[in-house]
Design a protein around this motif. Structure first.
Motif, PDB file in Angstrom:
ATOM      1  N   LYS A 150       0.838  -1.191   0.000  1.00  0.00           N
ATOM      2  CA  LYS A 150       0.000   0.000   0.000  1.00  0.00           C
ATOM      3  C   LYS A 150       0.879   1.248   0.000  1.00  0.00           C
ATOM      4  O   LYS A 150       2.091   1.190   0.208  1.00  0.00           O
ATOM      5  CB  LYS A 150      -0.915   0.003   1.227  1.00  0.00           C
ATOM      6  CG  LYS A 150      -1.938  -1.129   1.220  1.00  0.00           C
ATOM      7  CD  LYS A 150      -2.822  -1.060   2.468  1.00  0.00           C
ATOM      8  CE  LYS A 150      -3.868  -2.168   2.455  1.00  0.00           C
ATOM      9  NZ  LYS A 150      -4.736  -2.133   3.642  1.00  0.00           N
ATOM     10  N   THR A 151       0.241   2.380  -0.260  1.00  0.00           N
ATOM     11  CA  THR A 151       0.931   3.662  -0.163  1.00  0.00           C
ATOM     12  C   THR A 151       0.346   4.462   0.991  1.00  0.00           C
ATOM     13  O   THR A 151      -0.797   4.265   1.398  1.00  0.00           O
ATOM     14  CB  THR A 151       0.805   4.469  -1.474  1.00  0.00           C
ATOM     15  OG1 THR A 151      -0.566   4.487  -1.885  1.00  0.00           O
ATOM     16  CG2 THR A 151       1.652   3.860  -2.566  1.00  0.00           C
ATOM     17  N   ARG A 152       1.163   5.379   1.536  1.00  0.00           N
ATOM     18  CA  ARG A 152       0.743   6.224   2.658  1.00  0.00           C
ATOM     19  C   ARG A 152       1.111   7.673   2.357  1.00  0.00           C
ATOM     20  O   ARG A 152       1.905   7.957   1.462  1.00  0.00           O
ATOM     21  CB  ARG A 152       1.415   5.767   3.959  1.00  0.00           C
ATOM     22  CG  ARG A 152       1.168   4.314   4.327  1.00  0.00           C
ATOM     23  CD  ARG A 152       1.725   3.994   5.698  1.00  0.00           C
ATOM     24  NE  ARG A 152       0.903   4.576   6.748  1.00  0.00           N
ATOM     25  CZ  ARG A 152       1.284   4.677   8.028  1.00  0.00           C
ATOM     26  NH1 ARG A 152       2.493   4.273   8.396  1.00  0.00           N
ATOM     27  NH2 ARG A 152       0.474   5.184   8.925  1.00  0.00           N
ATOM     28  N   LEU A 153       0.538   8.559   3.117  1.00  0.00           N
ATOM     29  CA  LEU A 153       0.842   9.979   2.990  1.00  0.00           C
ATOM     30  C   LEU A 153       1.933  10.376   3.976  1.00  0.00           C
ATOM     31  O   LEU A 153       1.917   9.957   5.137  1.00  0.00           O
ATOM     32  CB  LEU A 153      -0.412  10.812   3.268  1.00  0.00           C
ATOM     33  CG  LEU A 153      -1.489  10.767   2.178  1.00  0.00           C
ATOM     34  CD1 LEU A 153      -2.826  11.267   2.728  1.00  0.00           C
ATOM     35  CD2 LEU A 153      -1.059  11.595   0.968  1.00  0.00           C
ATOM     36  N   ALA A 154       2.868  11.172   3.512  1.00  0.00           N
ATOM     37  CA  ALA A 154       3.906  11.730   4.374  1.00  0.00           C
ATOM     38  C   ALA A 154       3.653  13.224   4.502  1.00  0.00           C
ATOM     39  O   ALA A 154       3.589  13.942   3.504  1.00  0.00           O
ATOM     40  CB  ALA A 154       5.284  11.474   3.780  1.00  0.00           C
ATOM     41  N   LEU A 155       3.467  13.686   5.747  1.00  0.00           N
ATOM     42  CA  LEU A 155       3.165  15.100   6.020  1.00  0.00           C
ATOM     43  C   LEU A 155       4.179  15.667   7.002  1.00  0.00           C
ATOM     44  O   LEU A 155       4.719  14.944   7.855  1.00  0.00           O
ATOM     45  CB  LEU A 155       1.758  15.263   6.612  1.00  0.00           C
ATOM     46  CG  LEU A 155       0.568  15.437   5.657  1.00  0.00           C
ATOM     47  CD1 LEU A 155       0.333  14.156   4.874  1.00  0.00           C
ATOM     48  CD2 LEU A 155      -0.689  15.831   6.442  1.00  0.00           C
ATOM     49  N   TYR A 156       4.428  16.962   6.872  1.00  0.00           N
ATOM     50  CA  TYR A 156       5.211  17.690   7.860  1.00  0.00           C
ATOM     51  C   TYR A 156       4.468  17.639   9.189  1.00  0.00           C
ATOM     52  O   TYR A 156       3.248  17.787   9.256  1.00  0.00           O
ATOM     53  CB  TYR A 156       5.382  19.135   7.379  1.00  0.00           C
ATOM     54  CG  TYR A 156       6.139  20.040   8.296  1.00  0.00           C
ATOM     55  CD1 TYR A 156       7.401  19.697   8.769  1.00  0.00           C
ATOM     56  CD2 TYR A 156       5.615  21.269   8.669  1.00  0.00           C
ATOM     57  CE1 TYR A 156       8.104  20.547   9.607  1.00  0.00           C
ATOM     58  CE2 TYR A 156       6.311  22.142   9.492  1.00  0.00           C
ATOM     59  CZ  TYR A 156       7.558  21.772   9.971  1.00  0.00           C
ATOM     60  OH  TYR A 156       8.251  22.616  10.790  1.00  0.00           O
ATOM     61  N   SER A 157       5.196  17.426  10.271  1.00  0.00           N
ATOM     62  CA  SER A 157       4.564  17.198  11.579  1.00  0.00           C
ATOM     63  C   SER A 157       3.752  18.399  12.057  1.00  0.00           C
ATOM     64  O   SER A 157       2.837  18.237  12.886  1.00  0.00           O
ATOM     65  CB  SER A 157       5.627  16.840  12.625  1.00  0.00           C
ATOM     66  OG  SER A 157       6.580  17.885  12.749  1.00  0.00           O
ATOM     67  N   GLN A 158       4.040  19.597  11.548  1.00  0.00           N
ATOM     68  CA  GLN A 158       3.290  20.781  11.955  1.00  0.00           C
ATOM     69  C   GLN A 158       2.149  21.104  10.989  1.00  0.00           C
ATOM     70  O   GLN A 158       1.505  22.149  11.125  1.00  0.00           O
ATOM     71  CB  GLN A 158       4.246  21.987  12.046  1.00  0.00           C
ATOM     72  CG  GLN A 158       5.390  21.799  13.027  1.00  0.00           C
ATOM     73  CD  GLN A 158       4.907  21.479  14.430  1.00  0.00           C
ATOM     74  OE1 GLN A 158       4.004  22.139  14.953  1.00  0.00           O
ATOM     75  NE2 GLN A 158       5.494  20.451  15.045  1.00  0.00           N
ATOM     76  N   HIS A 159       1.904  20.227  10.053  1.00  0.00           N
ATOM     77  CA  HIS A 159       0.803  20.438   9.108  1.00  0.00           C
ATOM     78  C   HIS A 159      -0.525  20.395   9.866  1.00  0.00           C
ATOM     79  O   HIS A 159      -0.683  19.607  10.805  1.00  0.00           O
ATOM     80  CB  HIS A 159       0.830  19.334   8.037  1.00  0.00           C
ATOM     81  CG  HIS A 159      -0.096  19.589   6.901  1.00  0.00           C
ATOM     82  ND1 HIS A 159      -1.457  19.349   6.972  1.00  0.00           N
ATOM     83  CD2 HIS A 159       0.134  20.055   5.634  1.00  0.00           C
ATOM     84  CE1 HIS A 159      -2.014  19.647   5.811  1.00  0.00           C
ATOM     85  NE2 HIS A 159      -1.088  20.073   4.989  1.00  0.00           N
ATOM     86  N   PRO A 160      -1.501  21.211   9.496  1.00  0.00           N
ATOM     87  CA  PRO A 160      -2.788  21.235  10.212  1.00  0.00           C
ATOM     88  C   PRO A 160      -3.481  19.876  10.266  1.00  0.00           C
ATOM     89  O   PRO A 160      -4.263  19.624  11.201  1.00  0.00           O
ATOM     90  CB  PRO A 160      -3.612  22.249   9.404  1.00  0.00           C
ATOM     91  CG  PRO A 160      -2.592  23.134   8.764  1.00  0.00           C
ATOM     92  CD  PRO A 160      -1.419  22.270   8.472  1.00  0.00           C
ATOM     93  N   LEU A 161      -3.223  18.996   9.297  1.00  0.00           N
ATOM     94  CA  LEU A 161      -3.884  17.690   9.272  1.00  0.00           C
ATOM     95  C   LEU A 161      -2.983  16.560   9.783  1.00  0.00           C
ATOM     96  O   LEU A 161      -3.337  15.388   9.663  1.00  0.00           O
ATOM     97  CB  LEU A 161      -4.347  17.364   7.840  1.00  0.00           C
ATOM     98  CG  LEU A 161      -5.371  18.338   7.233  1.00  0.00           C
ATOM     99  CD1 LEU A 161      -5.668  17.960   5.788  1.00  0.00           C
ATOM    100  CD2 LEU A 161      -6.656  18.321   8.059  1.00  0.00           C
ATOM    101  N   ALA A 162      -1.845  16.910  10.358  1.00  0.00           N
ATOM    102  CA  ALA A 162      -0.870  15.895  10.756  1.00  0.00           C
ATOM    103  C   ALA A 162      -1.371  14.990  11.865  1.00  0.00           C
ATOM    104  O   ALA A 162      -0.874  13.867  12.032  1.00  0.00           O
ATOM    105  CB  ALA A 162       0.435  16.563  11.180  1.00  0.00           C
ATOM    106  N   ASN A 163      -2.345  15.436  12.637  1.00  0.00           N
ATOM    107  CA  ASN A 163      -2.842  14.620  13.759  1.00  0.00           C
ATOM    108  C   ASN A 163      -3.938  13.653  13.355  1.00  0.00           C
ATOM    109  O   ASN A 163      -4.410  12.863  14.190  1.00  0.00           O
ATOM    110  CB  ASN A 163      -3.346  15.533  14.882  1.00  0.00           C
ATOM    111  CG  ASN A 163      -2.213  16.303  15.554  1.00  0.00           C
ATOM    112  OD1 ASN A 163      -1.099  15.793  15.679  1.00  0.00           O
ATOM    113  ND2 ASN A 163      -2.494  17.537  15.966  1.00  0.00           N
ATOM    114  N   ALA A 164      -4.354  13.701  12.104  1.00  0.00           N
ATOM    115  CA  ALA A 164      -5.393  12.775  11.653  1.00  0.00           C
ATOM    116  C   ALA A 164      -4.808  11.366  11.534  1.00  0.00           C
ATOM    117  O   ALA A 164      -3.621  11.176  11.257  1.00  0.00           O
ATOM    118  CB  ALA A 164      -5.946  13.229  10.310  1.00  0.00           C
ATOM    119  N   ALA A 165      -5.676  10.365  11.735  1.00  0.00           N
ATOM    120  CA  ALA A 165      -5.217   8.982  11.594  1.00  0.00           C
ATOM    121  C   ALA A 165      -5.127   8.585  10.125  1.00  0.00           C
ATOM    122  O   ALA A 165      -4.267   7.797   9.723  1.00  0.00           O
ATOM    123  CB  ALA A 165      -6.156   8.039  12.330  1.00  0.00           C
TER     124      ALA A 165
END
Length: 281
Positions: A150-165
Motif C-alpha cells: 500500500k501507499t501512505r501519505l507523508a506530512l510535515y509534523s506541523q501540518h494542520p492535518l498531521a494529527n489525523a489517523a
C-alpha cells in the motif's frame, strides 16, 4: 633419471631428450650431470619453484572455472530503485542469496527506472528491482512481479492535518506536493499521478526528488506533502508523520526486470531464488 622416467611412464632416453629441449628453449642449464649424479643447478631450482606455483595456479583456475560454471561463485550486478530497499523483503532475499551461495558477490547500483532499464538492456547490470508501472521501457526485457504494498501519505509534523489517523487524497488537493522525477507513465511518479487523478484533482508539484529518501527529507523541511510506499515509513524523521489513505488505491508493485538472454549460471540462480522467495513470502 631412470627412476624419474619410470614415474612418468616413459623411456629414459625420451625424458633426457625432453629435458635437453627444455634447456635449449630456456637458454639455461637446469641439471648438473657431474660425477654421474643428476642435481638441480641454481637456475633449475628457481625454475622448479615457479613451475610448482604455476601448476598449483592452473589447478586452482580449473576449480574456479568449474565453480563459476555451476553458479557457485561470481558477481551479480543488481540495480534497484531507492524505494525498494525500504521494504524488508528485498534485504531478506539478499540475505538468503548470501546464505546459500556465500561466494556470489552482489554489486549494487541505485538509479531511476529509465536508467536501470537501459542498464539491463545493455548488460551493464544483470537484474533490476523496479517499481511498476514500466510502460514500454521493458518491452525487450523479462519482467516478474516480486511484491505489492500500500501507499501512505507523508506530512510535515506541523501540518494542520498531521494529527489525523487517515485522510482522503482530495483533502490535500490544494497542497504543494513533492514527487519523484520518473518518465511519464513509469514508476512511483505515475502511481502518484494516477491516484490523484482518481481522487479528482491534478497535484501542484512544488519539488521533484531523485529518490524516496530525498523526497521524505523535503517533507521534513515543510516543503510539501507526498505519497510514498508504506514501507518508506521505516525512514523515521522527527518532523515527518505517516498517515493511511482512505481512498481505495491500487497497490504499488515492485518487480524484477532482467534480460531474457541470461548469460551466466550466477544470474540464473539468483533470478530463480528471487522468484521463489517472492512466491513463498
Amino acid at each position: 633419471m631412470h627412476r624419474a622416467a619410470e614415474r612418468l611412464n616413459m623411456a629414459q632416453p625420451a625424458l633426457s631428450q625432453q629435458i635437453k629441449s627444455l634447456e635449449e628453449r630456456l637458454g639455461v642449464t637446469l641439471f648438473s650431470r657431474a660425477n654421474r649424479r643428476l642435481t638441480l643447478t641454481a637456475a633449475g631450482d628457481a625454475f622448479l619453484q615457479k613451475t610448482r606455483v604455476a601448476l598449483a595456479m592452473i589447478d586452482q583456475a580449473v576449480l574456479e572455472a568449474q565453480r563459476t560454471a555451476r553458479g557457485e561463485q561470481g558477481v551479480l550486478n543488481l540495480g534497484y530503485v531507492s524505494s525498494a530497499m525500504f521494504n524488508d523483503r528485498l534485504p531478506a532475499m539478499l540475505r538468503q542469496l548470501r546464505a546459500r551461495w556465500p561466494d556470489i558477490q552482489v554489486s549494487l547500483t541505485s538509479g531511476d527506472v529509465q536508467t536501470l532499464c537501459d542498464a539491463v538492456q545493455s548488460y551493464r547490470i544483470d537484474v533490476a528491482i523496479l517499481r511498476a508501472p514500466l510502460a514500454t521501457l521493458a518491452d525487450a526485457l523479462a519482467v516478474h512481479p516480486l511484491l505489492r504494498e500500500k501507499t501512505r501519505l507523508a506530512l510535515y509534523s506541523q501540518h494542520p492535518l498531521a494529527n489525523a489517523a487517515s485522510l482522503n487524497l482530495a483533502s490535500l488537493k490544494n497542497e504543494s506536493w513533492i514527487s519523484l522525477r520518473d518518465p511519464g507513465g513509469v514508476g512511483l511518479e505515475h502511481h502518484f499521478q494516477h491516484a490523484c487523478k482518481q481522487a479528482g484533482f491534478t497535484p501542484q508539484i512544488a519539488q521533484y526528488a531523485s529518490d524516496v529518501s530525498t523526497l521524505i527529507s523535503l517533507v521534513a523541511a515543510g516543503l510539501g506533502v507526498a505519497l510514498v510506499p508504506a514501507s518508506a515509513d521505516a525512514m523515521r524523521l522527527e518532523n515527518v508523520v505517516y498517515l493511511d489513505v482512505l481512498d481505495r488505491l491500487e497497490e504499488s508493485e515492485l518487480c524484477m526486470v532482467y534480460h531474457p538472454l541470461i548469460r551466466s549460471e550466477v544470474v540464473k540462480k539468483s533470478i530463480a531464488l528471487l522468484r521463489n522467495a517472492a512466491v513463498n513470502a
